[in-house]
Design an enzyme around this catalytic site. Structure first.
Site, mmCIF file in Angstrom:
data_model
loop_
_atom_site.group_PDB
_atom_site.id
_atom_site.type_symbol
_atom_site.label_atom_id
_atom_site.label_comp_id
_atom_site.label_asym_id
_atom_site.label_seq_id
_atom_site.Cartn_x
_atom_site.Cartn_y
_atom_site.Cartn_z
ATOM 1 N N TYR A 54 0.822 -1.210 0.000
ATOM 2 C CA TYR A 54 0.000 0.000 0.000
ATOM 3 C C TYR A 54 0.861 1.266 0.000
ATOM 4 O O TYR A 54 0.355 2.361 -0.225
ATOM 5 C CB TYR A 54 -0.919 0.044 1.227
ATOM 6 N N HIS A 110 0.832 -11.641 1.713
ATOM 7 C CA HIS A 110 -0.267 -10.881 1.112
ATOM 8 C C HIS A 110 -1.044 -11.680 0.061
ATOM 9 O O HIS A 110 -2.276 -11.602 -0.001
ATOM 10 C CB HIS A 110 0.285 -9.590 0.499
#
Length: 279
Positions: A54, A110
């Site tokens: 992110y 992730h």
């Protein structure tokens, strides 16, 4: 003075617990992250979810430092980039540096990124990092049943959490079932379908009956099933609205009505084929 709602916790398979409703920062621009997280903490959130991909871990860290809230009152999650699965320990330490922390409460792979065939190697590095105190709990994200089965067959350490896309119109029932059957907690990202599930008549009618918002109803549906949720907003009013979903109690019939909305349509990528490096 506004009363901050009490967020329930979910006990994980490693004996630790996680606040069931948290604040996610996916797609929050790095320049806006500190302010958004500071507002979330002021609203009462104590569970924050970020990721190296992110590119806003630094903003989360600055907000934590500025808040003055004791570290043991916060629950912090971050995640390993796909392109760094071969250097998971180094990547983890870089995330800690960006956050300004000596450990996180939860660290996740992730995506499985199956074409790389590195997630088993990465998992072993996460296990070692947990043993070394860098994470209280470790887990995975976007793992489908076949990825879980392979990992569980190769390691004695069971992930504490599997964070996956779940919302009324995309419930991933087989992945949820496989996750829960292994004793792994389900954590939902995009829990309101990035907004697309909020205009459904079933949701809006239930919301009207409870004098609640559609978002609160959808989040309450997740909470009723023991699912961990991490909605995102950059608007203070919505942050508070989402947090107050813990005060909405749905009937079994209302839960069943919302569960009947599944269309098997994702809003995100398919973990079976997603292999972007996120670098």
């Amino acid at each position: 003075m506004t009363t901050i709602p009490t967020v329930p916790t979910v006990e994980l398979n490693d004996g630790h617990s996680i606040p069931q409703l948290g604040f996610g920062v996916f797609q929050v621009p790095p320049a806006e992250t500190q302010k958004a997280v500071e507002q979330a903490l002021e609203a009462g959130y104590r569970h924050l979810d970020t990721a190296a991909a992110y590119r806003n871990e630094e903003g989360v860290g600055r907000a934590i430092a500025a808040s003055g809230i004791a570290r043991d009152e916060l629950y912090i999650t971050t995640k390993l980039r796909n392109g760094e699965q071969n250097i998971a320990r180094e990547a983890f330490e870089n995330s800690l540096q960006a956050l300004g922390l000596d450990h996180v409460d939860l660290y996740l792979i992730h995506w499985p990124a199956p074409a790389q065939d590195l997630y088993l190697q990465a998992w072993e590095q996460l296990v070692t990092a947990r043993q070394d105190g860098l994470a209280t709990s470790i887990g995975v994200s976007n793992f489908l049943p076949e990825h879980l089965e392979r990992l569980l067959g190769a390691s004695d350490v069971v992930p504490a959490v599997n964070q996956i896309e779940v919302h009324p119109t995309f419930q991933q029932t087989s992945t949820q079932a496989a996750t829960r059957a292994a004793g792994i907690a389900v954590e939902a990202y995009s829990p309101i379908g990035q907004g697309k599930d909020l205009t459904n008549d079933v949701v809006t009618n239930i919301a009207a009956a409870h004098d609640a918002t559609p978002a609160q109803v959808v989040l309450a549906w997740h909470l009723a099933q023991g699912t961990i949720v991490i909605p995102k907003s950059t608007h203070r009013e919505r942050m508070e609205e989402n947090l107050n979903a813990v005060n909405v109690t749905l009937s079994d019939d209302e839960i069943a009505q919302i569960s009947g909305l599944d269309t098997d349509e994702r809003v995100g990528a398919d973990p079976a084929t997603a292999n972007f490096t996120m670098l």
